[in-house]
Design an enzyme around this catalytic site. Structure first.
Site, mmCIF file in Angstrom:
data_model
loop_
_atom_site.group_PDB
_atom_site.id
_atom_site.type_symbol
_atom_site.label_atom_id
_atom_site.label_comp_id
_atom_site.label_asym_id
_atom_site.label_seq_id
_atom_site.Cartn_x
_atom_site.Cartn_y
_atom_site.Cartn_z
ATOM 1 N N HIS A 115 -22.761 61.240 8.282
ATOM 2 C CA HIS A 115 -22.783 60.267 9.271
ATOM 3 C C HIS A 115 -24.438 60.027 9.625
ATOM 4 C CE1 HIS A 115 -22.072 58.331 13.147
ATOM 5 N NE2 HIS A 115 -22.932 59.010 13.799
ATOM 6 N N HIS A 172 -17.246 61.648 20.524
ATOM 7 C CA HIS A 172 -16.642 60.800 21.126
ATOM 8 C C HIS A 172 -15.111 60.759 21.411
ATOM 9 C CE1 HIS A 172 -20.108 57.893 20.578
ATOM 10 N NE2 HIS A 172 -20.506 58.744 19.663
HETATM 11 FE FE LIG Z 1 -23.843 58.958 15.876
#
Ligand SMILES: [Fe+2]
Length: 256
Positions: A115, A172
């Site tokens: 990421h 998230h």
């Molecule tokens: Fe991120």
């Protein structure tokens, strides 16, 4: 065995903040710092004093709260060695194999790049809990923004190899969209179908779908399942290597 209390709360648009409290030593770590005011409000609610911030990666929605928290609270900021220069404050830079002590609790650092290039995750073996930032999500995974598909796949494999009962906290709440996407990749997976329905109910009731259990991810997260014949057939993929099939699934999600 130390007893930890873990407190998760939603903040910003779709982030989760997490506080890890070690009662015996009176220590509290915030996993990332998306929003200083939200972290402070949750600390006050619990009557906890912030002593540590454990940063997973440099993105602003994980680090923006650091300066304000650091200015007001006597806390040590620990974060990824490879991104130390991109994070507002780092007191201790860590990487794969390092151990952080929170009182009697030992937290192990795993390098999980992809990421971002320096992304790290935190794993507490004795509590079978891991904090994986934006590497793995419930039925999903982070966008491969800085690394490549092979790198991200290796990171996901590393998390997949933790004990299956591991509770996983993610950055998230993307679960509903991930479930809907997962069904386009593996439409005949009954466990996935069932989970998609329960996620729909949970979200309709305003409930969080995290943390997740690794064993559930292994059964229902298509990003962890590129080896599965049904997925390969469905994708009509010509690829042999798991990481390439993973890459194809990730590309499809990017366009979804
Ligand atoms: Fe991120």
């Amino acid at each position: 065995m130390p007893t930890l209390e873990i407190h998760q709360f939603p903040c910003l648009k779709d982030n989760y903040g997490v506080l890890v409290h070690e009662a015996e030593a009176g220590l509290t770590a915030s996993i990332d710092a998306p929003d200083a005011d939200a972290v402070k409000a949750e600390l006050a609610k619990k009557g906890w004093q912030l002593t540590h911030i454990l940063v997973t990666h440099h993105h602003a929605d994980h680090t923006a709260g650091i300066p304000a928290l650091k200015a007001e609270q006597d806390c040590i900021v620990i974060g990824p060695k490879a991104e130390a220069d991109r994070i507002p404050v780092i007191d201790r830079a860590v990487g794969e194999g390092d151990t952080i002590e929170l009182g009697n609790t030992r937290i192990k650092v795993l390098d999980t790049p992809g990421h971002t290039l320096g992304h790290i995750s935190y794993w507490i073996p004795e509590e079978t809990v891991a904090f994986v930032g934006d590497t793995l999500f419930a039925m999903g995974c982070g966008r491969v923004l800085e690394g490549d598909h092979e790198m991200m796949w290796q990171s996901l494999k590393k998390i997949s190899a933790l004990p299956p009962e591991t509770e996983i906290y993610c950055g998230h709440e993307y679960t509903l969209a991930n479930a809907q996407f997962g069904l386009t990749i593996e439409p005949d997976n009954d466990a996935l179908k069932e989970r998609a329905q329960s996620v729909e109910r949970a979200r309709a009731a305003g409930k969080p779908t995290l943390p997740t259990k690794l064993s559930d991810e292994l059964r229902t997260n298509v990003f962890l399942r590129p080896h599965v014949t049904a997925i390969r057939k469905h994708l009509k993929t010509r690829f042999e290597a798991d990481w390439r099939v993973f890459g194809e699934i990730r590309e499809r999600k990017n366009k979804a």
